[in-house]
Design an enzyme around this catalytic site. Structure first.
Site, PDB file in Angstrom:
ATOM      1  CD  GLU A   1      -0.123 -60.156 -15.788  1.00  0.00           C
ATOM      2  OE1 GLU A   1      -0.754 -61.235 -15.829  1.00  0.00           O
ATOM      3  OE2 GLU A   1       0.240 -59.615 -14.732  1.00  0.00           O
TER       4      GLU A   1
ATOM      5  CD  GLU B   1      -5.269 -60.295 -15.155  1.00  0.00           C
ATOM      6  OE1 GLU B   1      -5.802 -59.285 -15.679  1.00  0.00           O
ATOM      7  OE2 GLU B   1      -4.211 -60.786 -15.564  1.00  0.00           O
TER       8      GLU B   1
END
Ligand code: 3HC
Length: 713
Positions: free
Chosen positions: A108, A128
């Site tokens: 990210e 995640e």
């Protein structure tokens, strides 16, 4: 405070920012704070024209610091997005140079930069979901803008990593580099950007290519994910991708933030985060220094070409270790080798491995009829029939044949490893390696430390487990070690419930509804009723079977009736193909056993009773295993059950689940069943540890083992 981020100014107006937080450069709050400051300093420095972001050590950033995910992340205290926004909004180009892995918050961060390059061996992903959450630092909004919504949905929902070539093809990165120094590679790319006069390119400003993910496909994905009630992140991820397609960036990210926090706070995520760390802790050997010299393992042997032996040896072939497979029976050996070959062929046919890799693995296999061929092995694992007399004889022989310093291991699933070690005459070199069937697929390995096992032998096999890509858990010696010992009370109650009037289907359904992969009746039918009956026989011989004549009476009677399970289509069920059908004969058999043993029959047994009676004694036994020092940690027990016995990950393992249910509740229900069922054989007596923790209000997760000693007895 430690310097986690450094800034150096390089000639030509390029600032280099390096993240250094070994081992995996996880993004802690402190790191993010330093990163923000370094970026501001760099951008404000006179003459700065571009920034390069990279990381030191073996990898780029592998995500947010998971240890800090126990704290809520709200818009007010979010440490991630302000840094991402700061980078993205800089008026100077920011280049990210990746190497090793770029995972979760790490990827990210890279996506918030204006340009990205990666070393050709880099792997990237947003894992995640495996922690029960979704990317919470803009990943669900930026990845669709770079790689397209369809690819983003796939990557985020599966958590799968992609290689650098795929990332380039998707548009996630701008270039590949062969340069192994990430900083140099980044600087070269920044110079190129400046030469070309390329401007900052904020990802949020890019349009989303839906990649064919139309409204209908999204609706379907939402429906499918919504059915996954145990994993709230599944649906939340689809909602975020939908938002990336339909809403402006800021609104999409606001939704991402809310859903991230809801998932983070869920029981599922807490359970998955617990398992993440438990798996890593389980590989640590308390009391044994990590510097302890290990024995080299280059050449191994396996005795027994049956299902277990074949599965075990394939682990070594896959790891590139040359292996001898010995079986005294020529037909069994030839059949074993043929089966191994078939497994590799099937992997090639399914595109799982290349033909060259299959051939290379098979070239490492040496079949033999002669035990003498084990003489040069560094490790020999016996995988013969689970019978104390047979295994004792084999271990005695191995003690005579194996070279000095060789490690001798038994794959027994229940038998006394100390007795087998004595038979070998080399208790220091001996331990148990309990693989789970199919051994080339199942990731769990219980390593059984005998009373005499030398620390270096334990450390060697524990390290070997990692080479074999197994999750290892150390168990002390006791009947059934950690997993099978706890299984005993679960199967005991299964048979009692059947005699009291429950049906195999009802029990299996109640257990499967609780999330276990397979109920006990189907599981025993699959494993083989003969195998279970043989274990009972061995328990009798070893004097460890309860004196209760009704103990596991159903499995014993099924075996007497020649019902061996799936293998002859008759067991707890009758089988038509793979379909398990309830059989009135089994119901009659259970009723007859109830009469014989004076067990009262009932018309209705509730699912909650089935759950409690099967699982609370199992938890109780887990507590005894801790008390006795058989397992080092509560997490080890949870790993055994989730990796080896189909216990659902989202419940975090039996002991994690026990803390969630509440120990006083479990204690109270044990007392209830003690009254209802009677407690002549101590089945419902609570473990001291359970009672003590219930009384003190301390969860089991806070249990600390006394420091183990590794002085061989
Ligand atoms: N946070 C905290 N600690 C971490 C970590 C993380 N993200 N990733 C790894 N570690 C720790 C491990 O616990 C271990 O600690 P230990 O040595 O004290 O036991 C150490 O780093 C080394 O890890 P491994 O033993 O797993 O090393 P490997 O080389 O086998 O594997 C890896 C490396 C593939 C990076 C693996 O550690 C891994 O999968 N890590 C987690 C990756 C991940 O899930 N990232 C997403 C995090 S959540 C997130 O980013 C949220 C964001 O969207 C806001």
């Amino acid at each position: 405070m430690r310097d986690l981020v450094t800034l150096s100014h390089i000639e030509g107006g390029i600032a280099l920012i390096t993240i250094a937080n070994p081992p995996v450069n996880a993004l802690s709050r402190e790191l993010l704070e330093q990163l923000g400051r370094r970026i501001e300093e760099a951008a404000a420095a006179p003459g700065c024209r571009a920034l390069v972001l990279c990381a030191a050590g073996r990898t780029f950033v592998c995500g947010a610091d998971i240890t800090q995910l126990d704290q809520p992340i709200t818009a007010a205290n979010d440490a991630f997005n302000p840094v991402m926004d700061l980078i993205e909004s800089l008026p100077k180009p920011v280049v990210c140079a990746m190497h090793g892995m770029a995972l979760g918050g790490g990827l990210e961060l890279a996506m918030a930069c204006h340009y990205r390059i990666a070393h050709a061996q880099t792997r990237m992903g947003l894992p995640e979901v495996t922690l029960g959450i979704l990317p919470g630092a803009g990943g669900t909004q930026r990845l669709p803008r770079l790689a397209g919504a369809k690819a983003a949905l796939d990557m985020i929902s599966t958590g799968r990593m992609i290689d650098a070539d795929t990332a380039l093809a998707l548009g996630l990165i701008d270039g590949l580099t062969a340069q192994s120094d990430a900083a140099q590679a980044g600087l070269e790319h920044a110079r190129h950007i400046l030469e070309q006069g390329l401007p900052p390119r904020p990802t949020r400003g890019l349009a989303v290519d839906s990649g064919g993910l139309d409204a209908e496909a999204l609706k379907q994905a939402l429906d499918t994910a919504g059915r996954n009630t145990t994993h709230p992140a599944a649906r939340a991820i689809v909602e975020c991708i939908q938002a990336a397609i339909t809403l402006p960036f800021s609104q999409g990210r606001e939704l991402e933030g809310r859903l991230f926090e809801a998932c983070r706070a869920s029981d599922t995520s807490a359970a998955l985060r617990h398992l993440f760390f438990a798996e890593r802790e389980a590989a640590k050997l308390p009391g044994i220094p990590s510097s302890l010299q290990r024995r080299p393992i280059h050449h191994i042997g396996v005795i027994g070409a049956g299902t277990m032996g074949r599965g075990i040896i394939m682990n070594f072939l896959d790891a590139g270790i040359s292996s001898v497979l010995v079986d005294a029976n020529r037909d069994a050996l030839e059949n074993g080798v043929a089966q191994i070959r078939k497994t590799y062929e099937s992997r090639v046919a399914r595109g799982r491995i290349s033909a060259a890799r299959s051939e290379a693995a098979l070239a490492l296999l040496a079949p033999s009829l002669d035990y003498a061929d084990l003489g040069q092995c560094d490790l020999v694992i016996e995988a013969v029939f689970e019978d104390m007399d047979v295994k004792t004889a084999v271990c005695r022989q191995l003690g005579m044949i194996c070279k000095p310093g060789a490690i001798i291991a038994s794959n027994t699933s229940t038998l006394d490893v100390d007795a087998l070690a004595r038979a070998s005459g080399r208790p220091g070199d001996f331990l148990g390696m309990h693989f789970f069937s199919p051994a080339h697929v199942m990731r769990l390995l219980e390593i059984v430390r005998g009373r005499g096992t030398l620390p270096e032998v334990l450390a060697t096999v524990n390290a070997l487990a990692k080479t074999l890509r197994k999750v290892s858990v150390i168990s002390g010696v006791c009947y059934g070690f950690i997993g099978n010992r706890m299984l005993e009370s679960y199967l005991r109650e299964t048979d009692f419930l059947l005699m009291e009037g429950a049906t195999p289907r009802q029990i299996d359904q109640a257990i499967e509804e609780a999330g276990l992969a397979m109920g006990p009746c189907r599981m025993l039918d699959m494993a083989g009723i003969d195998v279970a009956a043989k274990v009972l026989l061995e328990q009798g011989k070893a004097g460890i079977r309860p004196s209760d004549p009704a103990y596991r009476a159903v499995v014993g009677r099924l075996f007497e009736r020649g019902r061996l399970g799936q293998k002859n289509h008759l067991g707890y069920y009758r089988y038509e193909g793979r379909d398990a059908i309830e059989d009135p004969e089994v119901a009659m058999l259970c009723e007859a056993l109830a009469r014989q043993h004076g067990i009262a029959r009932r018309d209705h047994i509730s699912n909650s009773e089935i759950f409690e009676r099967c699982l609370f004694p199992l938890i109780n036994e887990g507590c005894r295993i801790l008390e006795e020092g058989i397992a080092y940690r509560t997490g080890d027990i949870d790993i055994v059950w989730t990796k080896g016995y189909g216990f659902p990950d989202h419940r975090g393992g039996p002991l994690f689940m026990a803390d969630r249910i509440g120990l006083p509740t479990i204690l109270e229900r044990l007392a209830h069943y003690s009254r209802a069922q009677g407690n002549e054989h101590g089945y419902w007596t609570p473990a001291d540890l359970l009672a003590a923790h219930a009384a003190s209000g301390r969860p089991l997760s806070q249990w600390q083992a006394p420091a183990p000693t590794h002085e061989p007895a």
